[in-house]
Design an enzyme around this catalytic site. Structure first.
Site, short mmCIF file in Angstrom:
data_model
loop_
_atom_site.label_atom_id
_atom_site.label_comp_id
_atom_site.label_asym_id
_atom_site.label_seq_id
_atom_site.Cartn_x
_atom_site.Cartn_y
_atom_site.Cartn_z
N HIS A 1 0.86 -1.18 0.00
CA HIS A 1 0.00 0.00 0.00
C HIS A 1 0.89 1.23 0.00
O HIS A 1 1.67 1.46 0.93
CB HIS A 1 -0.93 0.02 1.22
CG HIS A 1 -1.82 1.23 1.25
ND1 HIS A 1 -3.03 1.27 0.62
CD2 HIS A 1 -1.65 2.45 1.84
CE1 HIS A 1 -3.59 2.47 0.81
NE2 HIS A 1 -2.78 3.19 1.55
N CYS A 2 0.79 2.03 -1.05
CA CYS A 2 1.61 3.24 -1.19
C CYS A 2 0.85 4.43 -0.61
O CYS A 2 -0.19 4.83 -1.15
CB CYS A 2 1.95 3.48 -2.66
SG CYS A 2 3.03 4.89 -2.93
N ILE A 3 1.36 4.98 0.49
CA ILE A 3 0.67 6.11 1.12
C ILE A 3 0.81 7.38 0.29
O ILE A 3 -0.05 8.26 0.35
CB ILE A 3 1.20 6.34 2.55
CG1 ILE A 3 2.70 6.65 2.52
CG2 ILE A 3 0.91 5.14 3.42
CD1 ILE A 3 3.26 7.05 3.86
N ASN B 1 -1.70 7.00 -2.30
CA ASN B 1 -2.99 6.85 -1.64
C ASN B 1 -3.80 5.70 -2.24
O ASN B 1 -5.02 5.79 -2.42
CB ASN B 1 -3.79 8.16 -1.73
CG ASN B 1 -4.92 8.22 -0.72
OD1 ASN B 1 -4.79 7.72 0.39
ND2 ASN B 1 -6.03 8.82 -1.09
#
Length: 418
Positions: A271-273, A276
């Site tokens: 999950h790439c913050i 998003n």
């Protein structure tokens, strides 16, 4: 008055139904009449019987051919197990105050609503453009990443591209524009597309109690249900499919549940913050194109900004610090490019390593925790370039989410009373 038929061994004209006492008991219970038969039914409530004296492995099957109900409670030591009265036991998916089961699905009629699927999606996702685009609800990190990407590019286009157009060659500006568009489109496509979210509620082994809106959940004995174990064979090796209690599905191999998005994603990498969104099977190619093009763009800006400073220093007999005063934006872009190039370049090299090995970030982290970072994975191919082509050149699968379709609900057909 009943007649006795010696050939059949029963009373002709008797009102006793076929199937024995079990069918009689179920019919009596449907009418609200108590029965004295000793045949146990999962719907009967007997205060004198407890789980300690009941053999739950020998439950009788219903007369209509439905499967036997299995107890959700594991056998424990009788010295430590509290006495649970039978009236607290409910069959799988049936509550105490729940009405009788509805008819079979073929007796339903589907009614189309004016609400689309994305308007009732249970995950932590935000849909826009009428459900065509989606992202996570926590957008602040993405806005910061978008600002850090657009600001250096705009400054380079405004202050450096005119000098490159006149002093070097116009093709330099066109190459910069191509890299910018490639990076920007890949960024938006990764951040606003479906990463491969799996559909929910395919295997309803658990059903939460929604009768009390203020309750946090059911007791452990009523919610802990041993789901059946399912496994598949991959390269002649069994792989157990994990069951997700949130999405109520058996996850395919290499899939995992994202806590930030609250979805199960097929082939989830991470999950790439900053984008998003999750990076999974459907958007990994655009993510890889984004980090590679961002790395090349940072190198491109850094190289030509340094070239501009060197040319200004050679053409003017001034100290270097005075040259920086004449071109402060170029010096600022050099610093920003170096700061951004270090993490983006490291991430690009790391994902090149993962793609050549044919593993995801989750799989590599698990291997590092197990102190076996270079262990051969089950889903990789024999050659690194085959892994590279398979990860980046395979067709993009369709989305499992019917986001723009209208919801349909089941309703019973209207019955006319005489």
């Amino acid at each position: 008055m009943s007649q006795h038929d010696p050939a059949k061994g029963n009373n002709v004209g008797s009102t006793q139904p076929e199937g024995g006492g079990e069918a009689c008991d179920s019919s009596l219970m449907d009418q609200g009449v108590s029965s004295t038969s000793t045949t146990w039914s999962p719907y009967r409530s007997t205060l004198e019987t407890s789980f300690e004296t009941m053999d739950l492995d020998q439950l009788p099957a219903k007369s209509n051919g439905s499967p036997v109900y299995q107890s959700p409670i594991n056998k424990r030591n009788s010295s430590t197990m509290a006495v649970h009265q039978l009236d607290t036991f409910q069959p799988l998916g049936i509550q105490a105050d729940q009405p009788p089961p509805l008819p079979q699905p073929n007796h339903y009629r589907l009614r189309t609503l004016s609400i689309r699927h994305y308007q009732r999606f249970p995950g932590n996702n935000l849909f826009f453009c009428h459900g065509r685009l989606m992202t996570n609800k926590f957008i602040w990190a993405f806005l910061f990443a978008l600002f850090m990407f657009l600001t250096p590019c705009i400054l380079f286009a405004v202050f450096t591209c005119p000098w490159l157009w006149l002093e070097v060659h116009p093709a330099v500006c066109f190459v910069f524009g191509y890299l910018f568009l490639l990076c920007f489109v890949s960024m938006l496509k990764t951040a606003w597309s479906d990463p491969g979210i799996l559909p929910r509620y395919l295997y309803l082994h658990t059903r939460p109690n929604t009768t009390d809106p203020n309750a946090f959940g059911q007791p452990f004995e009523q919610t802990t249900i041993m789901t059946p174990i399912k496994q598949v064979m991959i390269k002649d090796e069994p792989v157990i499919l994990k069951y997700c209690d949130t999405c109520c599905i058996y996850r395919p191999p290499r899939s995992s549940h994202c806590r930030q998005c609250n979805n199960c994603v097929e082939n989830e990498d991470h999950h790439c913050i900053w984008l998003n969104n999750c990076v999974g099977k459907r958007n990994y190619r655009s993510f890889f194109a984004f980090i590679v093009s961002a790395c090349l763009l940072a190198l491109y800006i850094l190289a030509f900004e340094v070239a501009q400073l060197v040319v200004l220093y050679q053409n003017q007999p001034l100290p270097f610090w005075l040259v920086l005063r004449h071109a402060p934006v170029s010096f600022l872009l050099v610093l920003v490019s170096v700061v951004l190039l270090i993490p983006v370049g490291s991430l690009t090299c790391y994902h090149c390593f993962l793609v050549l090995r044919g593993v995801t970030t989750h799989e590599q982290i698990r291997a590092n925790i197990a102190l076996r970072p270079l262990e051969s994975q089950l889903f990789r191919f024999d050659h690194p370039w085959v892994n590279f082509v398979y990860a980046l050149c395979r067709p993009r699968p369709k989305s499992y989410l019917a986001r723009r379709k209208f919801l349909q609900e089941r309703e019973l057909p209207s019955t006319s009373t005489a």
